[in-house]
Design a protein around this motif. Sequence first.
Motif, PDB file in Angstrom:
ATOM      1  N   VAL A 581     -34.867 -13.795  -8.442  1.00 28.25           N
ATOM      2  CA  VAL A 581     -33.422 -13.818  -8.201  1.00 28.25           C
ATOM      3  C   VAL A 581     -32.896 -12.392  -8.299  1.00 28.25           C
ATOM      4  CG1 VAL A 581     -31.191 -14.682  -8.967  1.00 28.25           C
ATOM      5  CG2 VAL A 581     -33.208 -16.147  -9.109  1.00 28.25           C
ATOM      6  N   LEU A 582     -32.376 -11.885  -7.189  1.00 21.13           N
ATOM      7  CA  LEU A 582     -31.890 -10.503  -7.144  1.00 21.13           C
ATOM      8  C   LEU A 582     -30.417 -10.417  -7.501  1.00 21.13           C
ATOM      9  CD1 LEU A 582     -33.690  -9.474  -3.842  1.00 21.13           C
ATOM     10  CD2 LEU A 582     -34.445  -9.048  -6.185  1.00 21.13           C
ATOM     11  N   LYS A 583     -29.646 -11.433  -7.110  1.00 27.89           N
ATOM     12  CA  LYS A 583     -28.227 -11.467  -7.454  1.00 27.89           C
ATOM     13  C   LYS A 583     -27.696 -12.865  -7.182  1.00 27.89           C
ATOM     14  CE  LYS A 583     -23.736  -9.247  -6.718  1.00 27.89           C
ATOM     15  NZ  LYS A 583     -23.478  -9.143  -8.169  1.00 27.89           N
ATOM     16  N   VAL A 609     -29.225 -14.901  -3.909  1.00 23.94           N
ATOM     17  CA  VAL A 609     -30.228 -14.280  -3.053  1.00 23.94           C
ATOM     18  C   VAL A 609     -31.465 -13.957  -3.881  1.00 23.94           C
ATOM     19  CG1 VAL A 609     -29.258 -11.949  -3.367  1.00 23.94           C
ATOM     20  CG2 VAL A 609     -30.719 -12.424  -1.407  1.00 23.94           C
ATOM     21  N   THR A 610     -32.622 -14.364  -3.351  1.00 25.62           N
ATOM     22  CA  THR A 610     -33.910 -14.008  -3.944  1.00 25.62           C
ATOM     23  C   THR A 610     -34.635 -13.132  -2.928  1.00 25.62           C
ATOM     24  OG1 THR A 610     -35.209 -15.827  -3.014  1.00 25.62           O
ATOM     25  CG2 THR A 610     -33.947 -16.296  -5.025  1.00 25.62           C
ATOM     26  N   ASN A 611     -35.847 -12.721  -3.284  1.00 21.26           N
ATOM     27  CA  ASN A 611     -36.632 -11.940  -2.324  1.00 21.26           C
ATOM     28  C   ASN A 611     -37.155 -12.801  -1.179  1.00 21.26           C
ATOM     29  OD1 ASN A 611     -38.130 -13.246  -4.330  1.00 21.26           O
ATOM     30  ND2 ASN A 611     -39.914 -11.954  -3.993  1.00 21.26           N
ATOM     31  N   ARG A 612     -36.842 -14.091  -1.209  1.00 22.32           N
ATOM     32  CA  ARG A 612     -37.283 -14.990  -0.141  1.00 22.32           C
ATOM     33  C   ARG A 612     -36.136 -15.539   0.705  1.00 22.32           C
ATOM     34  NH1 ARG A 612     -41.490 -19.030  -3.277  1.00 22.32           N
ATOM     35  NH2 ARG A 612     -43.055 -17.482  -3.874  1.00 22.32           N
ATOM     36  N   GLU A 613     -35.014 -15.883   0.047  1.00 19.98           N
ATOM     37  CA  GLU A 613     -33.968 -16.577   0.783  1.00 19.98           C
ATOM     38  C   GLU A 613     -32.583 -16.298   0.219  1.00 19.98           C
ATOM     39  OE1 GLU A 613     -35.574 -20.472   0.198  1.00 19.98           O
ATOM     40  OE2 GLU A 613     -34.331 -20.852  -1.585  1.00 19.98           O
ATOM     41  N   VAL A 679     -32.919  -6.244   1.025  1.00 20.67           N
ATOM     42  CA  VAL A 679     -33.853  -7.356   1.195  1.00 20.67           C
ATOM     43  C   VAL A 679     -34.198  -7.586   2.663  1.00 20.67           C
ATOM     44  CG1 VAL A 679     -32.262  -9.335   1.447  1.00 20.67           C
ATOM     45  CG2 VAL A 679     -34.381  -9.614   0.158  1.00 20.67           C
ATOM     46  N   GLY A 680     -33.306  -7.162   3.574  1.00 23.42           N
ATOM     47  CA  GLY A 680     -33.589  -7.364   4.981  1.00 23.42           C
ATOM     48  C   GLY A 680     -33.822  -6.094   5.768  1.00 23.42           C
ATOM     49  N   ARG A 681     -34.065  -4.988   5.061  1.00 28.71           N
ATOM     50  CA  ARG A 681     -34.128  -3.688   5.738  1.00 28.71           C
ATOM     51  C   ARG A 681     -35.323  -3.534   6.671  1.00 28.71           C
ATOM     52  NH1 ARG A 681     -36.293  -2.480   0.613  1.00 28.71           N
ATOM     53  NH2 ARG A 681     -38.250  -1.326   0.715  1.00 28.71           N
ATOM     54  N   LEU A 724     -37.196  -2.352  -3.777  1.00 29.97           N
ATOM     55  CA  LEU A 724     -36.299  -3.486  -3.931  1.00 29.97           C
ATOM     56  C   LEU A 724     -36.328  -4.061  -5.343  1.00 29.97           C
ATOM     57  CD1 LEU A 724     -34.390  -5.585  -2.704  1.00 29.97           C
ATOM     58  CD2 LEU A 724     -36.393  -6.882  -1.980  1.00 29.97           C
ATOM     59  N   GLN A 725     -37.528  -4.288  -5.861  1.00 28.33           N
ATOM     60  CA  GLN A 725     -37.639  -4.896  -7.186  1.00 28.33           C
ATOM     61  C   GLN A 725     -37.096  -3.965  -8.270  1.00 28.33           C
ATOM     62  OE1 GLN A 725     -38.830  -7.917  -7.986  1.00 28.33           O
ATOM     63  NE2 GLN A 725     -39.187  -8.533  -5.888  1.00 28.33           N
ATOM     64  N   LEU A 726     -37.344  -2.674  -8.132  1.00 26.25           N
ATOM     65  CA  LEU A 726     -36.973  -1.732  -9.181  1.00 26.25           C
ATOM     66  C   LEU A 726     -35.651  -1.024  -8.910  1.00 26.25           C
ATOM     67  CD1 LEU A 726     -40.468  -0.113  -9.842  1.00 26.25           C
ATOM     68  CD2 LEU A 726     -39.479  -2.179 -10.830  1.00 26.25           C
ATOM     69  N   ASP A 727     -35.132  -1.140  -7.670  1.00 25.78           N
ATOM     70  CA  ASP A 727     -33.836  -0.564  -7.328  1.00 25.78           C
ATOM     71  C   ASP A 727     -33.794   0.926  -7.658  1.00 25.78           C
ATOM     72  OD1 ASP A 727     -31.224  -0.424  -6.472  1.00 25.78           O
ATOM     73  OD2 ASP A 727     -30.385  -1.008  -8.411  1.00 25.78           O
ATOM     74  N   ILE A 728     -34.694   1.688  -7.064  1.00 26.35           N
ATOM     75  CA  ILE A 728     -34.821   3.112  -7.389  1.00 26.35           C
ATOM     76  C   ILE A 728     -34.403   3.964  -6.197  1.00 26.35           C
ATOM     77  CG2 ILE A 728     -36.472   4.958  -7.929  1.00 26.35           C
ATOM     78  CD1 ILE A 728     -38.058   2.848  -9.534  1.00 26.35           C
ATOM     79  N   ASP A 729     -33.450   4.839  -6.426  1.00 21.57           N
ATOM     80  CA  ASP A 729     -32.986   5.816  -5.443  1.00 21.57           C
ATOM     81  C   ASP A 729     -33.501   7.178  -5.914  1.00 21.57           C
ATOM     82  OD1 ASP A 729     -31.580   7.705  -3.987  1.00 21.57           O
ATOM     83  OD2 ASP A 729     -29.686   6.609  -4.040  1.00 21.57           O
ATOM     84  N   CYS A 730     -34.587   7.649  -5.303  1.00 21.77           N
ATOM     85  CA  CYS A 730     -35.276   8.843  -5.819  1.00 21.77           C
ATOM     86  C   CYS A 730     -34.410  10.099  -5.764  1.00 21.77           C
ATOM     87  CB  CYS A 730     -36.576   9.072  -5.042  1.00 21.77           C
ATOM     88  SG  CYS A 730     -37.837   7.857  -5.445  1.00 21.77           S
TER      89      CYS A 730
END
Length: 822
Positions: A581-583, A609-613, A679-681, A724-730
């Motif tokens: 579950v992402l949000k 929204v999950t990583n699937r649906e 998630v849809g990029r 996506l899982q870690l939400d990292i903007d380098c």
Amino acid sequence: MAEEDDAKIRILQSLRGKICEAKNLGPVSGPNRQRDLCTFCTISLDQEEVFRTKVFDKSVSPFYGEDFYFEIPRSFQCLSFYVYAKSVFQRELPVGKVSIRKDDLCKYSGKEDWFGLQPIDPNSEVQGKVHLEMRLNEVITENGSVGQHLRVRIIECQGLPLISGQNCDPYATVSLVGPARSDQKKTKVKKKTSNPQFEETFFFEVTRSSSYSKKSHFQVEEEDIEKLEIKVDLWNNENLGQDVFLGETRVPVKILRNDHIHKAWYLLQPKGNGSKSKSDDLGSLRLKLTYIEDTVLPSACYTPLCNLLLKSPDVKPISASAAHILGDICRERYEAVLPMVRLLLHHNRFVPFVSAVAALELDNTQEANTIFRGNSLATRCIDDMMKIVGKNYLAVTLKLVIDEICDSNKSCEIDPIKLKEGDNVEVNKENLQVYVQKVFSSITQSSASCPPLMCDVFRSLRHLACKRFPADPHVQYSAVSSFVFLRFFAVAVLSPHSFQLRSHHPDPEISRTLTLISKTIQTLGSWGSLSKKVSSFKETYMYDFFKSFQEDKCIEKVKKFLDEISSNVSKESSGIEDAVVLKEGEVQKRAQGRKRLGKKNFKKRWLRVTNRELSYHKHKGKEALCIINVKNIQAVEKLDESAFNRKNMFQVVHSEKPLYVQAGNCVEASEWLEVLGQVGRCNEGRLATFHPSNYTGGAWQCCKTQSSSAPGCKPCTTTMLANLQLDIDCDRETERIFSLLTSNDTKLQNMEDACASMAVYQGPQREQEEYSKFTIQEPKETFQTLKQLRNIMEELQRQHNIRNDTTAQYGSLDNPIVGKTS
């Protein structure tokens, strides 16, 4: 090319902190009224609420303990914290507020302070800006006399507040105000918009002259001009009630003498004559705030610093690496390690780095029973890694049982001193034992869900500990349990709201239950404590309670669990990714294709929204009304406010008709756009263009194209690639590291001096106090890294300076004028 680079610059804002507690809250109305009411707090950006605590029990000095964190997606003038009381009829009664202007946030950032509550005055609750154009003109009348006329054009406004959750019906009054005059004119009312386009012009007579001739020049009446000012007030039109004040600005007429046409944006200000009351009577609020504003440059600017940091695991000794130096100079700031951990995680360099740092720490550890007990660079890195990587692992393992504990609210107090009247200690002990057993079983049976990266770290720690203390049979377990039990599971049980397992801080009674469970889990999971059995408890009641677990072979269960998450067998993916579950949250939803427009078309729904649906539900926990596979998402974009006369709207374009969604506030809207965009990029069917408005009346309202299947009229947003899982903007993490290095420049210089001193003088070191804080094994290697860091920092600062020279002009939309207040 420069314009391209400037377009890639991002200004990113975030706010982290805690609403700690209030004290001596004043009465809402009447003597001691407050004592009969429950209270809660809200956070607002200007007048837009973005966070709300739960309602707390009756108290004039409530403890809130609510943590918060959010990205700030727009510009703002003021950050405000409101305290409200709930009446017996569930009305929200204002108690007081704390307002901090954006420019003053840096004074309080990173600190914990008490703030006096100020009265909530409707005339001070303003936001937005207004665009004005003004000009003084000489006018010759029919009889030859000369006067000076003022032309005021009110062009538009932006960012006016919502009224009762809806866009307002704004209008403006424009006045020329002086000691003996007040001429007022009014615009038309604009319907349902927070960004009204007025485009109305008004004329005012400023000065007169008795005659005019070609020989004489017009003489400005200085005294009159000095005292005149233009006053613009914004109002919300209330058909059945008193109009609501939205803000004002005042512009002295004298500034127009040197400017043929004055055109500028002005911030709306509160009325200066609002009602005042003694703030001492309202109480105070204790807050902890950390506001961060990052100016993120184009990616190429960060490549040298990023590369230097990523080489850290290969540097010998590790103490001479850039990443270790950063941890060394920022050891007093716990949050300083986080951007470095994120960067290393994203590039798969975390495990070799933390293994090298842990080996260095173990070399300096003399006794096995003190292994990884301090607040060292290794423990800080692993703590942050577990919070980032193990977020879903915690939810899968603990959320159900934590929800049961918090929702059932059974008494579990076993301390005789704290027992309430009527409590049965034996019943409480049984309740506590059931909860502890459920938590303990959930943890020890969760090894299959433990993230592979955490297992890799635990395996390395176990190997290093055995190598350092080969004669101690327990050290291989204590090296792992000191993290996974003491610093991960036990802490999450103690503060579930800090790990997103609960939305709010638990009540005091539930907090006490969680504290007792956490204490027991720490001892059950600590291999070193288990070897000493129950003698480690100081409290007699905990000693008696813990004895009941010895017969259940808890030690064997812990050992088996630790073996499984730190074994030499690498975990392999099954190929089926767990749903994460992402949000999720409540929104207003409207699907394209309805026949009727208006309020009835929008309904409250629970969006998830999950990583699937992506799915929406009538209520949280109910069956999904609609499910969209994330692979079918073609675009996720903002929707123009004019489409439905609503703010904070976005659209999800997929294989069927678009889904239109309204978020609760700008922060929520930004988070939904970010998560859904990520998630849809990588979807194959992503669109290049989209329609920023809706299709109604046989045409797209944005471009008037009549075909419902016509390609979009605006380019889609380019989604920044991120984990996506870690939400990292380098780029952002590297910018934060640069900011940390810059703010600790003095320590970097001290470290350089220490290296130079040690390299030159080879005798016994006479450590200065500031030198002893650094870990310097090889002075020459460390000095070389410091020089590289210095050169990179100077170049990055130069890049910032170049872009700082092109700040928005004062009076522009991005840098509006702060007008005079009444």
